[in-house]
Design a protein around this motif. Structure first.
Motif, PDB file in Angstrom:
ATOM      1  N   LEU A 152       0.849  -1.189   0.000  1.00 54.46           N
ATOM      2  CA  LEU A 152       0.000   0.000   0.000  1.00 54.46           C
ATOM      3  C   LEU A 152       0.887   1.242   0.000  1.00 54.46           C
ATOM      4  N   PRO A 153       0.646   2.200  -0.906  1.00 54.06           N
ATOM      5  CA  PRO A 153       1.492   3.402  -0.952  1.00 54.06           C
ATOM      6  C   PRO A 153       1.481   4.165   0.368  1.00 54.06           C
ATOM      7  N   PHE A 154       2.596   4.801   0.661  1.00 60.64           N
ATOM      8  CA  PHE A 154       2.746   5.584   1.890  1.00 60.64           C
ATOM      9  C   PHE A 154       1.652   6.641   2.003  1.00 60.64           C
ATOM     10  N   LEU A 155       1.261   7.229   0.882  1.00 61.94           N
ATOM     11  CA  LEU A 155       0.216   8.252   0.883  1.00 61.94           C
ATOM     12  C   LEU A 155      -1.006   7.792   1.641  1.00 61.94           C
ATOM     13  N   TRP A 156      -1.461   6.576   1.369  1.00 59.34           N
ATOM     14  CA  TRP A 156      -2.682   6.084   2.005  1.00 59.34           C
ATOM     15  C   TRP A 156      -2.418   5.607   3.429  1.00 59.34           C
ATOM     16  N   SER A 157      -1.295   4.954   3.650  1.00 60.63           N
ATOM     17  CA  SER A 157      -0.964   4.518   5.011  1.00 60.63           C
ATOM     18  C   SER A 157      -0.867   5.703   5.960  1.00 60.63           C
ATOM     19  N   GLN A 158      -0.260   6.783   5.478  1.00 61.50           N
ATOM     20  CA  GLN A 158      -0.098   7.974   6.304  1.00 61.50           C
ATOM     21  C   GLN A 158      -1.461   8.544   6.705  1.00 61.50           C
ATOM     22  N   ARG A 159      -2.395   8.536   5.780  1.00 61.23           N
ATOM     23  CA  ARG A 159      -3.715   9.118   6.060  1.00 61.23           C
ATOM     24  C   ARG A 159      -4.562   8.207   6.942  1.00 61.23           C
ATOM     25  N   LEU A 160      -4.251   6.928   6.955  1.00 63.49           N
ATOM     26  CA  LEU A 160      -4.977   5.994   7.826  1.00 63.49           C
ATOM     27  C   LEU A 160      -4.409   5.974   9.247  1.00 63.49           C
ATOM     28  N   ALA A 161      -3.132   6.345   9.367  1.00 62.64           N
ATOM     29  CA  ALA A 161      -2.445   6.167  10.648  1.00 62.64           C
ATOM     30  C   ALA A 161      -3.056   6.981  11.779  1.00 62.64           C
TER      31      ALA A 161
END
Length: 392
Positions: free
Chosen positions: A133-142
C-alpha cells in the motif's frame, strides 16, 4: 536439438493455442482464500485487512487492476462480505471483473476514499495493511487506526500455492520452454536481439498467452550483466546466448532462462557452465519442508565457493540471491537468500537461478522453477541438459 537452421516463419507456423489449458481459479477457491486470510488476521490480532489493487487484490477477488493514484482496495472484516473501495466512475468495470460477492463503497473524484474506511471501522481498530500500500494512504490511515503489517495474512496465503495454481504455473512454464526451444532454432549469425525478442513475443501469443510478460536476449559480453546492456546486439559465432523470458496464464507467471553456445566456445566457459548446473542441482536437493529458505541459497553458494568463486556476492561468482518466489507476481515472497528464514512449506514455488558472472566477459544463468513437496522439491520443467544441445 541443434541451434539454428530454421526460420521465424516456419517456427511460428508450427505453433497453435495450448492443447490442454489449465482451469481458471474458481469462486470456491477464492472463498477459501478469504477464510484463510481471516484466520491469519485473528492470529496477528487485526480487526480488518486492507488489500491494495495489484496481484493481491486479484488473488482474493479476481480484479486484475494495477494500483494508481486513486485508491482501489478490499477491506476484509472478520465476518460478512468483503468491502471494495472504488471510484464511482469505475463501478461498471469493477463489477465486470469481480469474482466474489462484495459490498462496494464508492467515492467521487472530489471525495476522500479514506473516509469510507473510517466509517467501516471503529476508531483505534487494528488495521493490517497491504505491505505494498502506498505511503500516501498509510499515512492518512495512521491517525485513525493502529496500523500493522498485513504481510502475514496476504503473503502467508499467497506463498503456498494450491493444486489449481500449480497447474496454471505449470502451463505457463511449459509454454515458455517451448518458445525457448523455437527461439534457439531461428538463431543465425547477424540476427539482432530485437528480432529474437519479437519472435518470442509472437510465439507466446501463438500459444495463447497475451505475449511475453518480459524478455531479455543477451549475446556475448552482455551476458555478464544480469539484466544486460543497452543497445541492439547482433549475434556472432562463438558467443554465449542468454535468453530470459516468460508469460502469464490467468495472471500466473513463467520465468525461464537458458544459456548456451552459438558455435565453439572456450574451455573455461564449458567448465563454468558445468559448475552452474551443479550449483542449480545443489539448490534443488537442499529443499526440505521446515528448513529455512536461506538454506537453499547456502547450498548453491557452497558449490561455487568450493570452486574458488565469491565468497558471498563477490565476482567472479554469484552476484544475487539464488531464487525468488513466483506466482501472481514474478518476484514475490519468500526469497532464497541469506537472512530469509521463512520455513519451506509444501506448495511454495521458487526460481532456481544461481548465476555465475565472470566480470566484463560472460555470465551463465540457468533458471528453472520448482515447488516444494512433502519430501523435497519438484521441477515444473526439465532443466537444461547441455551447453551445446540445450533442448535435447
Amino acid at each position: 536439438m541443434s541451434i539454428g537452421g530454421s526460420t521465424i516463419e516456419a517456427e511460428l507456423a508450427g505453433l497453435s493455442p495450448w492443447h490442454a489449458p489449465a482451469p481458471a481459479i474458481g469462486a470456491t477457491e477464492r472463498g477459501q482464500r478469504l477464510d484463510r486470510a481471516r484466520d491469519r488476521m485473528a492470529e496477528i490480532g487485526a480487526d480488518a485487512l486492507l488489500v491494495n489493487a495489484g496481484p493481491s487484490l486479484r488473488y482474493f477477488s479476481g480484479v486484475r487492476w494495477q494500483p494508481t493514484e486513486r485508491l482501489v482496495a478490499m477491506l476484509l472484516l472478520p465476518a460478512g462480505k468483503p468491502l471494495i473501495v472504488c471510484p464511482t466512475f469505475e463501478l461498471g468495470s469493477l463489477q465486470a471483473e469481480l469474482e466474489i460477492d462484495v459490498d462496494i463503497l464508492l467515492w467521487e473524484e472530489d471525495e476522500d476514499p479514506v473516509a469510507l474506511i473510517k466509517d467501516a471501522l471503529r476508531p483505534g481498530a487494528v488495521l493490517a495493511v497491504d505491505p505494498l500500500l502506498p505511503f500516501l494512504w498509510s499515512q492518512r490511515l495512521a491517525g485513525s487506526f493502529e496500523l500493522t503489517s498485513g504481510a502475514p495474512a496476504i503473503d502467508g496465503c499467497r506463498m503456498v500455492k494450491s493444486p489449481a495454481e500449480l497447474a496454471l504455473m505449470r502451463q505457463a512454464k511449459q509454454m515458455t520452454l517451448e518458445v525457448h526451444r523455437r527461439a534457439a532454432r531461428i538463431l543465425a549469425p547477424g540476427i539482432r536481439a530485437s528480432t529474437v525478442k519479437r519472435f518470442i513475443d509472437d510465439a507466446h501469443r501463438a500459444l495463447g498467452a497475451s505475449g511475453s510478460s518480459f524478455c531479455a536476449v543477451q549475446f556475448g559480453r552482455a551476458t555478464a550483466y544480469p539484466h544486460g546492456l543497452p543497445g541492439d546486439q547482433q549475434l556472432e559465432e562463438g558467443q554465449l546466448v542468454l535468453i530470459d523470458t516468460g508469460c502469464t496464464i490467468e495472471g500466473y507467471h513463467s520465468d525461464i532462462t537458458r544459456t548456451y553456445a552459438f558455435g565453439t566456445v572456450a574451455d573455461d566457459v564449458r567448465a563454468y557452465w558445468a559448475l552452474e548446473k551443479e550449483a542449480q542441482a545443489a539448490a534443488f536437493d537442499a529443499v526440505r519442508p521446515g528448513e529455512p529458505c536461506e538454506s537453499v541459497d547456502a547450498a548453491a553458494r557452497a558449490v561455487l565457493e568450493r570452486a574458488g568463486l565469491g565468497p558471498d556476492y563477490r565476482l567472479p561468482g554469484l552476484p544475487h540471491r539464488t531464487g525468488h518466489g513466483i506466482g501472481l507476481a514474478i518476484h514475490e515472497p519468500a526469497y532464497l537468500v541469506r537472512g530469509d528464514r521463512t520455513p519451506l512449506q509444501p506448495g511454495m514455488c521458487f526460481s532456481n537461478e544461481p548465476m555465475i558472472v565472470i566480470p566484463d566477459r560472460y555470465g551463465i544463468r540457468l533458471e528453472d522453477h520448482m515447488y516444494v513437496t512433502d519430501t523435497g522439491a519438484a521441477w515444473f520443467t526439465e532443466p537444461q541438459h547441455a551447453l551445446d544441445r540445450p533442448f535435447a
